[in-house]
Design a protein around this motif. Structure first.
Motif, PDB file in Angstrom:
ATOM      1  N   ASN A  73     -74.441  43.383  38.132  1.00  0.00           N
ATOM      2  CA  ASN A  73     -74.183  43.260  36.723  1.00  0.00           C
ATOM      3  C   ASN A  73     -75.383  42.612  36.110  1.00  0.00           C
ATOM      4  OD1 ASN A  73     -71.802  44.482  37.051  1.00  0.00           O
ATOM      5  ND2 ASN A  73     -70.663  42.435  37.444  1.00  0.00           N
ATOM      6  N   ALA A  74     -76.089  43.166  35.309  1.00  0.00           N
ATOM      7  CA  ALA A  74     -77.160  42.594  34.650  1.00  0.00           C
ATOM      8  C   ALA A  74     -76.832  41.798  33.652  1.00  0.00           C
ATOM      9  CB  ALA A  74     -78.163  43.641  33.916  1.00  0.00           C
ATOM     10  N   PHE A  75     -77.536  40.542  33.786  1.00  0.00           N
ATOM     11  CA  PHE A  75     -77.222  39.443  32.819  1.00  0.00           C
ATOM     12  C   PHE A  75     -78.427  39.475  31.679  1.00  0.00           C
ATOM     13  CE2 PHE A  75     -77.332  34.659  31.793  1.00  0.00           C
ATOM     14  CZ  PHE A  75     -76.477  34.807  30.804  1.00  0.00           C
ATOM     15  N   VAL A  76     -78.184  39.777  30.523  1.00  0.00           N
ATOM     16  CA  VAL A  76     -79.496  40.151  29.482  1.00  0.00           C
ATOM     17  C   VAL A  76     -79.146  39.300  28.346  1.00  0.00           C
ATOM     18  CG1 VAL A  76     -80.509  41.851  28.169  1.00  0.00           C
ATOM     19  CG2 VAL A  76     -79.524  42.432  30.289  1.00  0.00           C
ATOM     20  N   ILE A  77     -80.149  38.723  27.618  1.00  0.00           N
ATOM     21  CA  ILE A  77     -80.134  37.644  27.014  1.00  0.00           C
ATOM     22  C   ILE A  77     -81.343  37.993  25.854  1.00  0.00           C
ATOM     23  CG2 ILE A  77     -78.803  35.681  28.254  1.00  0.00           C
ATOM     24  CD1 ILE A  77     -81.876  34.363  28.208  1.00  0.00           C
ATOM     25  N   ASP A  78     -81.100  37.407  24.622  1.00  0.00           N
ATOM     26  CA  ASP A  78     -82.054  37.424  23.711  1.00  0.00           C
ATOM     27  C   ASP A  78     -82.550  36.112  23.936  1.00  0.00           C
ATOM     28  OD1 ASP A  78     -83.965  36.727  21.679  1.00  0.00           O
ATOM     29  OD2 ASP A  78     -82.740  38.016  20.337  1.00  0.00           O
ATOM     30  N   ALA A  79     -83.790  36.048  24.676  1.00  0.00           N
ATOM     31  CA  ALA A  79     -84.408  34.792  25.173  1.00  0.00           C
ATOM     32  C   ALA A  79     -84.655  33.768  24.090  1.00  0.00           C
ATOM     33  CB  ALA A  79     -85.722  35.145  26.125  1.00  0.00           C
ATOM     34  N   PHE A  80     -85.339  34.292  23.235  1.00  0.00           N
ATOM     35  CA  PHE A  80     -85.864  33.502  22.166  1.00  0.00           C
ATOM     36  C   PHE A  80     -84.645  32.910  21.261  1.00  0.00           C
ATOM     37  CE2 PHE A  80     -89.317  36.357  22.641  1.00  0.00           C
ATOM     38  CZ  PHE A  80     -90.480  35.572  22.828  1.00  0.00           C
ATOM     39  N   ASP A  81     -83.553  33.487  20.960  1.00  0.00           N
ATOM     40  CA  ASP A  81     -82.283  33.140  20.537  1.00  0.00           C
ATOM     41  C   ASP A  81     -81.409  32.083  21.587  1.00  0.00           C
ATOM     42  OD1 ASP A  81     -82.460  34.275  17.980  1.00  0.00           O
ATOM     43  OD2 ASP A  81     -80.948  35.768  18.637  1.00  0.00           O
ATOM     44  N   PHE A  82     -81.680  32.496  22.701  1.00  0.00           N
ATOM     45  CA  PHE A  82     -81.097  31.489  23.781  1.00  0.00           C
ATOM     46  C   PHE A  82     -81.733  30.303  23.884  1.00  0.00           C
ATOM     47  CE2 PHE A  82     -80.400  30.084  28.184  1.00  0.00           C
ATOM     48  CZ  PHE A  82     -79.338  30.207  28.523  1.00  0.00           C
ATOM     49  N   CYS A  83     -82.958  29.992  23.274  1.00  0.00           N
ATOM     50  CA  CYS A  83     -83.852  28.928  23.392  1.00  0.00           C
ATOM     51  C   CYS A  83     -83.590  28.031  22.125  1.00  0.00           C
ATOM     52  CB  CYS A  83     -85.386  29.026  23.853  1.00  0.00           C
ATOM     53  SG  CYS A  83     -85.726  29.717  25.414  1.00  0.00           S
ATOM     54  N   ARG A  84     -83.652  28.963  21.115  1.00  0.00           N
ATOM     55  CA  ARG A  84     -83.448  28.385  19.590  1.00  0.00           C
ATOM     56  C   ARG A  84     -81.998  27.615  19.666  1.00  0.00           C
ATOM     57  NH1 ARG A  84     -81.124  30.327  15.457  1.00  0.00           N
ATOM     58  NH2 ARG A  84     -81.032  32.606  16.204  1.00  0.00           N
ATOM     59  N   LEU A  85     -81.129  28.308  19.991  1.00  0.00           N
ATOM     60  CA  LEU A  85     -79.638  27.696  19.928  1.00  0.00           C
ATOM     61  C   LEU A  85     -79.442  26.864  21.119  1.00  0.00           C
ATOM     62  CD1 LEU A  85     -77.902  31.197  19.102  1.00  0.00           C
ATOM     63  CD2 LEU A  85     -78.424  29.366  17.606  1.00  0.00           C
ATOM     64  N   LYS A  86     -80.313  26.566  22.106  1.00  0.00           N
ATOM     65  CA  LYS A  86     -80.252  25.627  23.150  1.00  0.00           C
ATOM     66  C   LYS A  86     -78.925  25.749  24.142  1.00  0.00           C
ATOM     67  CE  LYS A  86     -82.838  22.147  20.690  1.00  0.00           C
ATOM     68  NZ  LYS A  86     -82.989  20.649  20.310  1.00  0.00           N
ATOM     69  N   GLN A  87     -78.758  27.191  24.231  1.00  0.00           N
ATOM     70  CA  GLN A  87     -77.752  27.346  25.139  1.00  0.00           C
ATOM     71  C   GLN A  87     -77.878  27.455  26.518  1.00  0.00           C
ATOM     72  OE1 GLN A  87     -77.461  31.731  23.747  1.00  0.00           O
ATOM     73  NE2 GLN A  87     -75.749  31.305  22.758  1.00  0.00           N
ATOM     74  N   GLN A  88     -76.987  27.342  27.336  1.00  0.00           N
ATOM     75  CA  GLN A  88     -77.069  27.080  28.814  1.00  0.00           C
ATOM     76  C   GLN A  88     -75.781  28.055  29.391  1.00  0.00           C
ATOM     77  OE1 GLN A  88     -75.641  23.000  29.730  1.00  0.00           O
ATOM     78  NE2 GLN A  88     -77.621  22.317  28.715  1.00  0.00           N
ATOM     79  N   ALA A  89     -76.424  28.694  30.761  1.00  0.00           N
ATOM     80  CA  ALA A  89     -75.738  29.395  31.389  1.00  0.00           C
ATOM     81  C   ALA A  89     -75.883  29.284  32.888  1.00  0.00           C
ATOM     82  CB  ALA A  89     -76.118  30.865  31.184  1.00  0.00           C
ATOM     83  N   GLN A  90     -74.989  29.588  33.876  1.00  0.00           N
ATOM     84  CA  GLN A  90     -74.987  29.467  35.259  1.00  0.00           C
ATOM     85  C   GLN A  90     -73.920  30.356  35.750  1.00  0.00           C
ATOM     86  OE1 GLN A  90     -73.695  25.231  35.509  1.00  0.00           O
ATOM     87  NE2 GLN A  90     -71.600  25.660  35.661  1.00  0.00           N
ATOM     88  N   GLY A  91     -74.484  30.496  37.288  1.00  0.00           N
ATOM     89  CA  GLY A  91     -73.656  31.503  37.786  1.00  0.00           C
ATOM     90  C   GLY A  91     -74.090  31.440  39.233  1.00  0.00           C
ATOM     91  N   GLU A  92     -73.497  32.525  39.978  1.00  0.00           N
ATOM     92  CA  GLU A  92     -73.823  32.846  41.466  1.00  0.00           C
ATOM     93  C   GLU A  92     -73.881  34.364  41.554  1.00  0.00           C
ATOM     94  OE1 GLU A  92     -70.825  31.560  44.007  1.00  0.00           O
ATOM     95  OE2 GLU A  92     -71.301  29.381  43.574  1.00  0.00           O
ATOM     96  N   ILE A  93     -75.070  34.798  42.372  1.00  0.00           N
ATOM     97  CA  ILE A  93     -75.289  36.123  42.513  1.00  0.00           C
ATOM     98  C   ILE A  93     -75.491  36.266  44.170  1.00  0.00           C
ATOM     99  CG2 ILE A  93     -76.765  38.140  42.086  1.00  0.00           C
ATOM    100  CD1 ILE A  93     -78.087  36.748  39.863  1.00  0.00           C
TER     101      ILE A  93
END
Length: 166
Positions: free
Chosen positions: A2-22
């Protein structure tokens, strides 16, 4: 996978966090470097803005994989534990300019996008953490000694020819 796709610039601007396992088996390039495709890669990603106003990602990757010891050719359990700081640029030209401005070998500058594949980034980080020539500190019994013993047991081809000549 499963691809995990983000808008990288929004992710940084909003100071988001994510974690997981593959599972390693789902990371094709990494799986090719392992003995048995077993193991799981854990990751944590957080976005922020650096002091110069550039978007930046902090990535931590960890997990155990089984590699081939280059000394004894047996399985070697290797623990991946890597952290990196990545500054995002909109294109290659901006990446080069930011790289020159920052001038820090500890920080990598990459091109971000609105459809940024995080799994690819995680796999890259795991691959970069692997040793070029993995080796046990001390090879287990039956490892290199067994390989050397088998080599010594083989008769020289010249000895065989010598016996035929007689």
């Amino acid at each position: 996978m499963n691809a995990f796709v983000i808008d990288a610039f929004d992710f940084c601007r909003l100071k988001q966090q994510a974690q997981g396992e593959i599972p390693v088996a789902e990371l094709g390039r990494l799986a090719q470097e392992t003995v048995d495709r077993s193991g799981t890669i854990r990751w944590a990603l957080s976005g922020d803005i650096d002091k110069l106003g550039h978007a930046q990602l902090s990535l931590a990757v960890s997990g155990a994989v089984n590699l081939i010891c280059q000394r004894c050719l047996m399985a070697l359990n290797f623990e991946i534990d890597s952290k990196s700081l990545l500054v995002l640029a909109k294109d290659e030209a901006q990446a080069d300019a930011i790289e020159e401005l920052i001038d820090d070998d500890e920080i990598d500058v990459i091109v971000g996008s609105a459809a940024f594949d995080v799994n690819y980034l995680i796999e890259d980080e795991a691959l970069l953490a692997l040793p070029v020539a993995p080796k046990h500190d001390k090879c287990p019994e039956g490892g290199s000694a067994a390989v050397e013993a088998k080599s010594a047991e083989r008769a020289s081809p010249f000895e065989v020819l010598k016996k035929l000549k007689q």
